[in-house]
Design a protein around this motif. Sequence first.
Motif, PDB file in Angstrom:
ATOM      1  N   ASP A 180      44.714  83.068  49.383  1.00  0.00           N
ATOM      2  CA  ASP A 180      44.296  83.660  48.113  1.00  0.00           C
ATOM      3  C   ASP A 180      42.767  83.620  48.075  1.00  0.00           C
ATOM      4  N   PRO A 181      42.096  84.692  48.567  1.00  0.00           N
ATOM      5  CA  PRO A 181      40.631  84.670  48.650  1.00  0.00           C
ATOM      6  C   PRO A 181      39.937  84.422  47.317  1.00  0.00           C
ATOM      7  N   ALA A 182      40.450  85.001  46.246  1.00  0.00           N
ATOM      8  CA  ALA A 182      39.815  84.813  44.942  1.00  0.00           C
ATOM      9  C   ALA A 182      39.846  83.345  44.528  1.00  0.00           C
ATOM     10  N   GLN A 183      40.999  82.702  44.709  1.00  0.00           N
ATOM     11  CA  GLN A 183      41.108  81.279  44.353  1.00  0.00           C
ATOM     12  C   GLN A 183      40.185  80.427  45.218  1.00  0.00           C
ATOM     13  N   GLN A 211      39.670  82.518  36.880  1.00  0.00           N
ATOM     14  CA  GLN A 211      40.887  81.765  37.173  1.00  0.00           C
ATOM     15  C   GLN A 211      42.081  82.336  36.418  1.00  0.00           C
ATOM     16  N   HIS A 212      41.865  82.692  35.145  1.00  0.00           N
ATOM     17  CA  HIS A 212      42.982  83.141  34.303  1.00  0.00           C
ATOM     18  C   HIS A 212      43.303  84.626  34.464  1.00  0.00           C
ATOM     19  N   PRO A 217      46.639  88.676  45.598  1.00  0.00           N
ATOM     20  CA  PRO A 217      45.792  88.878  46.785  1.00  0.00           C
ATOM     21  C   PRO A 217      46.125  90.181  47.499  1.00  0.00           C
ATOM     22  N   ALA A 218      45.105  90.800  48.086  1.00  0.00           N
ATOM     23  CA  ALA A 218      45.290  91.988  48.909  1.00  0.00           C
ATOM     24  C   ALA A 218      45.366  91.566  50.377  1.00  0.00           C
ATOM     25  N   GLU A 219      45.709  92.510  51.242  1.00  0.00           N
ATOM     26  CA  GLU A 219      45.756  92.223  52.672  1.00  0.00           C
ATOM     27  C   GLU A 219      44.375  91.784  53.159  1.00  0.00           C
ATOM     28  N   THR A 220      44.344  90.737  53.957  1.00  0.00           N
ATOM     29  CA  THR A 220      43.076  90.206  54.451  1.00  0.00           C
ATOM     30  C   THR A 220      42.440  91.154  55.462  1.00  0.00           C
ATOM     31  N   CYS A 221      41.124  91.305  55.366  1.00  0.00           N
ATOM     32  CA  CYS A 221      40.379  92.132  56.307  1.00  0.00           C
ATOM     33  C   CYS A 221      38.962  91.571  56.425  1.00  0.00           C
ATOM     34  N   LEU A 222      38.172  92.153  57.304  1.00  0.00           N
ATOM     35  CA  LEU A 222      36.781  91.740  57.451  1.00  0.00           C
ATOM     36  C   LEU A 222      35.956  92.372  56.339  1.00  0.00           C
ATOM     37  N   ILE A 223      35.154  91.563  55.649  1.00  0.00           N
ATOM     38  CA  ILE A 223      34.302  92.086  54.579  1.00  0.00           C
ATOM     39  C   ILE A 223      32.859  91.673  54.837  1.00  0.00           C
ATOM     40  N   HIS A 224      31.938  92.471  54.329  1.00  0.00           N
ATOM     41  CA  HIS A 224      30.507  92.259  54.556  1.00  0.00           C
ATOM     42  C   HIS A 224      29.978  91.132  53.675  1.00  0.00           C
ATOM     43  N   ARG A 225      30.319  91.127  52.408  1.00  0.00           N
ATOM     44  CA  ARG A 225      29.954  90.135  51.394  1.00  0.00           C
ATOM     45  C   ARG A 225      28.504  90.249  50.917  1.00  0.00           C
ATOM     46  N   TRP A 250      36.413  86.822  56.484  1.00  0.00           N
ATOM     47  CA  TRP A 250      37.721  87.387  56.158  1.00  0.00           C
ATOM     48  C   TRP A 250      37.914  87.268  54.652  1.00  0.00           C
ATOM     49  N   GLY A 251      38.394  88.335  54.023  1.00  0.00           N
ATOM     50  CA  GLY A 251      38.564  88.257  52.581  1.00  0.00           C
ATOM     51  C   GLY A 251      39.281  89.463  52.015  1.00  0.00           C
ATOM     52  N   ASP A 252      39.092  89.662  50.732  1.00  0.00           N
ATOM     53  CA  ASP A 252      39.722  90.735  49.963  1.00  0.00           C
ATOM     54  C   ASP A 252      38.771  91.925  49.929  1.00  0.00           C
ATOM     55  N   TRP A 253      39.237  93.095  50.371  1.00  0.00           N
ATOM     56  CA  TRP A 253      38.372  94.275  50.475  1.00  0.00           C
ATOM     57  C   TRP A 253      37.728  94.639  49.140  1.00  0.00           C
ATOM     58  N   ARG A 254      38.368  94.279  48.042  1.00  0.00           N
ATOM     59  CA  ARG A 254      37.834  94.631  46.722  1.00  0.00           C
ATOM     60  C   ARG A 254      36.562  93.845  46.390  1.00  0.00           C
ATOM     61  N   GLU A 255      36.359  92.702  47.057  1.00  0.00           N
ATOM     62  CA  GLU A 255      35.140  91.933  46.816  1.00  0.00           C
ATOM     63  C   GLU A 255      33.901  92.754  47.179  1.00  0.00           C
TER      64      GLU A 255
END
Length: 354
Positions: A180-183, A211-212, A217-225, A250-255
């Motif tokens: 869960d990348p967000a958590q 948190q609330h 979670p979305a499928e994990t992929c490579l993200i730039h950040r 590795w993370g959530d593409w939406r980030e």
Amino acid sequence: MNVALRESGSQSPLNGDCWGWQKKLESYLTCVMPGSNVAIVGMQRLSGGAIQENWLLDVHVVGGERAGKHRWVLRTDAESAVDVSMSRADEYAVLTTVHEAGVEVPAPFWLCTDLGVIGREFFVMQAVGGTAAGHRLVKDDALVPDRPALCRDLGRNLALLHAIKPPCQTLDFLPAPAADPAQALITQYLGFLDALPWSFPAIEWGLRWLQHNKPAPAETCLIHRDFRTGNYMVDQGRVSGILDWEFTAWGDWREDLGWLTARCWRFGKNENVAGGVGALRDVMAGYADVCPRTISDEELRYWQVMAHVRWAIIAVQQTERHLSGQQHSLELALTGRLVPELENNILQLMGERA
């Protein structure tokens, strides 16, 4: 290829230390290009933040496959460091991997881990043409005559990046992806706040909201950040190179979309949600050319809150480095002045209705 330089008044000619670098770099480059003789005829420090240094090299190569005049960039560590920033060897591996995946990045050439050359690890890459100056890109239509086309470029590059999935042998040094990348980010950011000597109620409230309101979670992929205006080069209105890969994970593409569209990276052009340069719909149109994905308004808002929380925490960390005496720096001190605006953005975003 052209060389892309970030515009900055901090460009400087060679000083005494750099002349020492020059001779050692000439020997190194001659060694990695058998049959060649290399002369560095110019060297300038480029802008690029307090974490890494980028140096433009004007190089003449006599003999061998690369004979001719070149403009390359040497990337190495600055005197300051950030714990979550990867090493230059790891960043070189990331750059190589994404370059092979078709992402528009400066072509990586050589990695040097021998501290006997310039006293630090470094790598050399192709310089790319254009500008990364965010305050100019968002306002100057001469630089970006077709904003939808530029946004589609950004979307396509993001989709090509996000197509890289774990496991990936060339990136085995990256921490294992979180379920869960967000958590994982919320937990990490709370730890960062706990380590600071002051309290930041607005940032903590933002973390509670995250948190609330956490999405599945979305499928994990490579993200730039750090995919934002200021970290990509634009030449003749199109993306010529995406820069600064030291936070890749590795993370959530939406980030990445939340970071790109965060108000703090629009350089005052808040009506252009996509990094101040254009519309998110055009980014997503380019993204769909590679991968048909959509992001809802609520998902985007969530990751925009996450982006502002992250940048606010970085800002207070940098301020603490200055105030604690760890590193006296006007740049770090001034970063702290961003915190109230970032806190206001967090509160405003949390107050928006779906």
